[in-house]
Design a protein around this motif. Structure first.
Motif, PDB file in Angstrom:
ATOM      1  N   LEU A  35       0.878  -1.164   0.000  1.00 23.52           N
ATOM      2  CA  LEU A  35       0.000   0.000   0.000  1.00 23.52           C
ATOM      3  C   LEU A  35       0.923   1.223   0.000  1.00 23.52           C
ATOM      4  O   LEU A  35       1.518   1.567   1.025  1.00 23.52           O
ATOM      5  CB  LEU A  35      -0.919   0.010   1.219  1.00 23.52           C
ATOM      6  CG  LEU A  35      -2.186   0.878   1.140  1.00 23.52           C
ATOM      7  CD1 LEU A  35      -3.107   0.616   2.318  1.00 23.52           C
ATOM      8  CD2 LEU A  35      -1.877   2.365   1.051  1.00 23.52           C
ATOM      9  N   ASP A  36       1.059   1.845  -1.171  1.00 22.91           N
ATOM     10  CA  ASP A  36       2.015   2.945  -1.334  1.00 22.91           C
ATOM     11  C   ASP A  36       1.395   4.258  -0.871  1.00 22.91           C
ATOM     12  O   ASP A  36       0.442   4.756  -1.475  1.00 22.91           O
ATOM     13  CB  ASP A  36       2.448   3.059  -2.799  1.00 22.91           C
ATOM     14  CG  ASP A  36       3.137   1.800  -3.301  1.00 22.91           C
ATOM     15  OD1 ASP A  36       3.767   1.113  -2.477  1.00 22.91           O
ATOM     16  OD2 ASP A  36       3.035   1.507  -4.509  1.00 22.91           O
ATOM     17  N   THR A  37       1.941   4.811   0.200  1.00 20.26           N
ATOM     18  CA  THR A  37       1.420   6.073   0.735  1.00 20.26           C
ATOM     19  C   THR A  37       1.846   7.274  -0.105  1.00 20.26           C
ATOM     20  O   THR A  37       1.228   8.331  -0.025  1.00 20.26           O
ATOM     21  CB  THR A  37       1.890   6.276   2.174  1.00 20.26           C
ATOM     22  OG1 THR A  37       3.327   6.242   2.208  1.00 20.26           O
ATOM     23  CG2 THR A  37       1.348   5.175   3.077  1.00 20.26           C
ATOM     24  N   MET A  38       2.915   7.112  -0.856  1.00 17.31           N
ATOM     25  CA  MET A  38       3.414   8.158  -1.749  1.00 17.31           C
ATOM     26  C   MET A  38       3.932   7.497  -3.019  1.00 17.31           C
ATOM     27  O   MET A  38       4.388   6.357  -2.975  1.00 17.31           O
ATOM     28  CB  MET A  38       4.557   8.957  -1.102  1.00 17.31           C
ATOM     29  CG  MET A  38       4.207   9.603   0.219  1.00 17.31           C
ATOM     30  SD  MET A  38       5.659  10.396   0.962  1.00 17.31           S
ATOM     31  CE  MET A  38       4.970  10.927   2.530  1.00 17.31           C
ATOM     32  N   GLN A  39       3.882   8.222  -4.102  1.00 20.15           N
ATOM     33  CA  GLN A  39       4.449   7.765  -5.369  1.00 20.15           C
ATOM     34  C   GLN A  39       5.380   8.854  -5.844  1.00 20.15           C
ATOM     35  O   GLN A  39       4.958   9.883  -6.352  1.00 20.15           O
ATOM     36  CB  GLN A  39       3.337   7.510  -6.396  1.00 20.15           C
ATOM     37  CG  GLN A  39       3.848   7.185  -7.796  1.00 20.15           C
ATOM     38  CD  GLN A  39       4.048   5.704  -8.030  1.00 20.15           C
ATOM     39  OE1 GLN A  39       4.292   4.939  -7.117  1.00 20.15           O
ATOM     40  NE2 GLN A  39       3.932   5.284  -9.278  1.00 20.15           N
ATOM     41  N   PHE A  40       6.687   8.654  -5.618  1.00 21.82           N
ATOM     42  CA  PHE A  40       7.692   9.650  -5.974  1.00 21.82           C
ATOM     43  C   PHE A  40       8.602   9.100  -7.063  1.00 21.82           C
ATOM     44  O   PHE A  40       8.787   7.886  -7.187  1.00 21.82           O
ATOM     45  CB  PHE A  40       8.542  10.038  -4.762  1.00 21.82           C
ATOM     46  CG  PHE A  40       7.856  10.961  -3.790  1.00 21.82           C
ATOM     47  CD1 PHE A  40       6.613  11.509  -4.062  1.00 21.82           C
ATOM     48  CD2 PHE A  40       8.464  11.282  -2.600  1.00 21.82           C
ATOM     49  CE1 PHE A  40       5.987  12.363  -3.168  1.00 21.82           C
ATOM     50  CE2 PHE A  40       7.852  12.134  -1.693  1.00 21.82           C
ATOM     51  CZ  PHE A  40       6.612  12.677  -1.976  1.00 21.82           C
ATOM     52  N   ASP A  55      -4.205  10.265  -0.894  1.00 27.14           N
ATOM     53  CA  ASP A  55      -5.114  10.849   0.086  1.00 27.14           C
ATOM     54  C   ASP A  55      -5.370   9.832   1.193  1.00 27.14           C
ATOM     55  O   ASP A  55      -5.696   8.665   0.909  1.00 27.14           O
ATOM     56  CB  ASP A  55      -6.441  11.244  -0.560  1.00 27.14           C
ATOM     57  CG  ASP A  55      -6.294  12.419  -1.514  1.00 27.14           C
ATOM     58  OD1 ASP A  55      -5.374  13.239  -1.298  1.00 27.14           O
ATOM     59  OD2 ASP A  55      -7.088  12.518  -2.476  1.00 27.14           O
ATOM     60  N   PRO A  56      -5.267  10.236   2.462  1.00 22.29           N
ATOM     61  CA  PRO A  56      -5.484   9.286   3.567  1.00 22.29           C
ATOM     62  C   PRO A  56      -6.806   8.527   3.489  1.00 22.29           C
ATOM     63  O   PRO A  56      -6.815   7.304   3.754  1.00 22.29           O
ATOM     64  CB  PRO A  56      -5.398  10.184   4.813  1.00 22.29           C
ATOM     65  CG  PRO A  56      -4.455  11.275   4.404  1.00 22.29           C
ATOM     66  CD  PRO A  56      -4.772  11.540   2.958  1.00 22.29           C
ATOM     67  N   PRO A  57      -7.949   9.158   3.115  1.00 25.02           N
ATOM     68  CA  PRO A  57      -9.183   8.364   3.007  1.00 25.02           C
ATOM     69  C   PRO A  57      -9.084   7.234   1.990  1.00 25.02           C
ATOM     70  O   PRO A  57      -9.723   6.187   2.157  1.00 25.02           O
ATOM     71  CB  PRO A  57     -10.233   9.403   2.588  1.00 25.02           C
ATOM     72  CG  PRO A  57      -9.703  10.706   3.081  1.00 25.02           C
ATOM     73  CD  PRO A  57      -8.212  10.596   2.917  1.00 25.02           C
ATOM     74  N   GLN A  58      -8.282   7.425   0.944  1.00 25.18           N
ATOM     75  CA  GLN A  58      -8.145   6.367  -0.059  1.00 25.18           C
ATOM     76  C   GLN A  58      -7.390   5.170   0.521  1.00 25.18           C
ATOM     77  O   GLN A  58      -7.642   4.025   0.122  1.00 25.18           O
ATOM     78  CB  GLN A  58      -7.433   6.894  -1.304  1.00 25.18           C
ATOM     79  CG  GLN A  58      -7.443   5.902  -2.454  1.00 25.18           C
ATOM     80  CD  GLN A  58      -6.761   6.429  -3.709  1.00 25.18           C
ATOM     81  OE1 GLN A  58      -6.200   7.525  -3.709  1.00 25.18           O
ATOM     82  NE2 GLN A  58      -6.810   5.663  -4.778  1.00 25.18           N
ATOM     83  N   MET A  59      -6.485   5.422   1.455  1.00 22.11           N
ATOM     84  CA  MET A  59      -5.791   4.316   2.103  1.00 22.11           C
ATOM     85  C   MET A  59      -6.806   3.392   2.788  1.00 22.11           C
ATOM     86  O   MET A  59      -6.750   2.163   2.636  1.00 22.11           O
ATOM     87  CB  MET A  59      -4.780   4.846   3.124  1.00 22.11           C
ATOM     88  CG  MET A  59      -3.630   5.630   2.518  1.00 22.11           C
ATOM     89  SD  MET A  59      -2.648   6.513   3.769  1.00 22.11           S
ATOM     90  CE  MET A  59      -2.080   5.178   4.813  1.00 22.11           C
ATOM     91  N   GLN A  90      -2.756   8.774  11.204  1.00 24.62           N
ATOM     92  CA  GLN A  90      -4.054   8.358  11.741  1.00 24.62           C
ATOM     93  C   GLN A  90      -4.689   7.274  10.875  1.00 24.62           C
ATOM     94  O   GLN A  90      -5.302   6.334  11.397  1.00 24.62           O
ATOM     95  CB  GLN A  90      -4.979   9.574  11.831  1.00 24.62           C
ATOM     96  CG  GLN A  90      -4.556  10.567  12.904  1.00 24.62           C
ATOM     97  CD  GLN A  90      -5.359  11.855  12.865  1.00 24.62           C
ATOM     98  OE1 GLN A  90      -5.771  12.308  11.799  1.00 24.62           O
ATOM     99  NE2 GLN A  90      -5.565  12.455  14.020  1.00 24.62           N
ATOM    100  N   ALA A  91      -4.514   7.388   9.550  1.00 27.43           N
ATOM    101  CA  ALA A  91      -5.048   6.374   8.643  1.00 27.43           C
ATOM    102  C   ALA A  91      -4.395   5.020   8.892  1.00 27.43           C
ATOM    103  O   ALA A  91      -5.070   3.977   8.879  1.00 27.43           O
ATOM    104  CB  ALA A  91      -4.854   6.805   7.194  1.00 27.43           C
ATOM    105  N   VAL A  92      -3.093   5.014   9.133  1.00 31.96           N
ATOM    106  CA  VAL A  92      -2.398   3.757   9.425  1.00 31.96           C
ATOM    107  C   VAL A  92      -2.931   3.146  10.712  1.00 31.96           C
ATOM    108  O   VAL A  92      -3.169   1.929  10.800  1.00 31.96           O
ATOM    109  CB  VAL A  92      -0.875   3.983   9.508  1.00 31.96           C
ATOM    110  CG1 VAL A  92      -0.177   2.737  10.070  1.00 31.96           C
ATOM    111  CG2 VAL A  92      -0.310   4.309   8.143  1.00 31.96           C
TER     112      VAL A  92
END
Length: 284
Positions: A35-40, A55-59, A90-92
């Motif tokens: 689950l990639d929290t960022m894509q850099f 976006d945290p809700p998408q997580m 918080q999402a985690v």
């Protein structure tokens, strides 16, 4: 086969976050759900990067989707790393609770990245919440000091600090880059502590012009993979440190900056040079 939900950033080029953790776990026989929290484009130490954070809700939605098909109960562990905002943190926490509600045997191994530019509110949130929710923590020496609010200068002091944290919730603390005033400067110290055990080992410190990024993620990934495979604490710790040393050795020999994960993959699976650990002190 064991399944790990790995919640970390992803880089397209190089190795950091999930890009440093997913392949080693797979090479060790673990089925990984990234689950990639960022894509850099690349990690931030280059000074320039492109990309964005999820976006945290998408997580939460993604994890709910796994649950909707009945697969969340098969999650054996959650690995979390760098978090760029308080909302991501918080999402985690919400995801960990959701997984544990479905599978109470699942455990959460967290690398609390403090002071890495995410902001004071994120650091404060991690310091306050992660120790109580995580089953395992993998701080650096500096983060360990922040978790207990005092300076740590020796291995014995570090063991006591780890056990202080363990009393607040985690079962195990793995300290990376442990600073010990009695250790030689050309060695890197690592320490793993539970309520009843404490093991320390070292690997050579290679004189990189720029220290590679992703070593912490690699350490946590290999340790978690071997624990899930059934290794005792000491063996999993030794395997993780031996694998990390092999990757660093290959990276330095190649004159590279990015970790040579592919070149050293056989040593990740079965290290040829085994770095043994020794017991520290007695249970307190």
């Amino acid at each position: 086969m064991k399944n790990v939900l790995s919640i970390q950033p992803h880089v397209v080029f190089g190795h950091a976050g999930n890009s440093a953790a997913v392949f080693p776990m797979q090479r060790l026989g673990i089925n990984v759900w990234p689950l990639d929290t960022m894509q850099f484009s690349n990690h931030m130490q280059y000074g320039h990067w492109a990309g964005s954070a999820i976006d945290p809700p998408q997580m939460a939605e993604l994890v709910e989707g796994i649950g909707a098909i009945g697969m969340l109960r098969r999650c054996d562990a959650i690995v979390s790393g760098y978090l760029g905002s308080k909302a991501h943190a918080q999402a985690v926490m919400d995801i960990v609770r959701a997984v544990k509600a479905t599978n109470p045997e699942a455990w959460h191994f967290c690398t609390p990245v403090i002071g890495a530019g995410a902001g004071a509110s994120v650091d404060e949130y991690l310091l306050e919440t992660m120790p109580a929710l995580a089953d395992g923590l993998s701080p650096t020496h500096d983060t360990l000091q922040k978790l207990v609010g005092r300076t740590i200068e020796t291995v014995d002091e570090a063991v006591h600090a780890c056990r202080e944290i363990i009393r607040s919730g985690p079962q195990v603390v793995l300290v990376k880059q442990l600073v010990d005033r009695n250790s030689p400067a050309d060695r890197v110290n690592l320490l793993v502590v539970t309520e009843r055990e404490a093991w320390m080992t070292q690997h050579p410190r290679y004189p990189f012009a720029r220290q590679p990024v992703g070593v912490g993620e690699l350490t946590s990934a290999t340790f978690v993979a071997r624990r899930l495979a059934g290794d005792p604490l000491r063996t999993a710790f030794e395997h993780a440190v031996s694998a990390v040393h092999a990757v660093l050795k290959a990276t330095y020999a190649a004159g590279r900056y990015e970790l040579e994960l592919i070149a050293a993959q056989d040593d990740i699976a079965k290290p040829r040079e085994w770095l043994g650990a020794w017991a520290i002190g007695a249970p307190t």
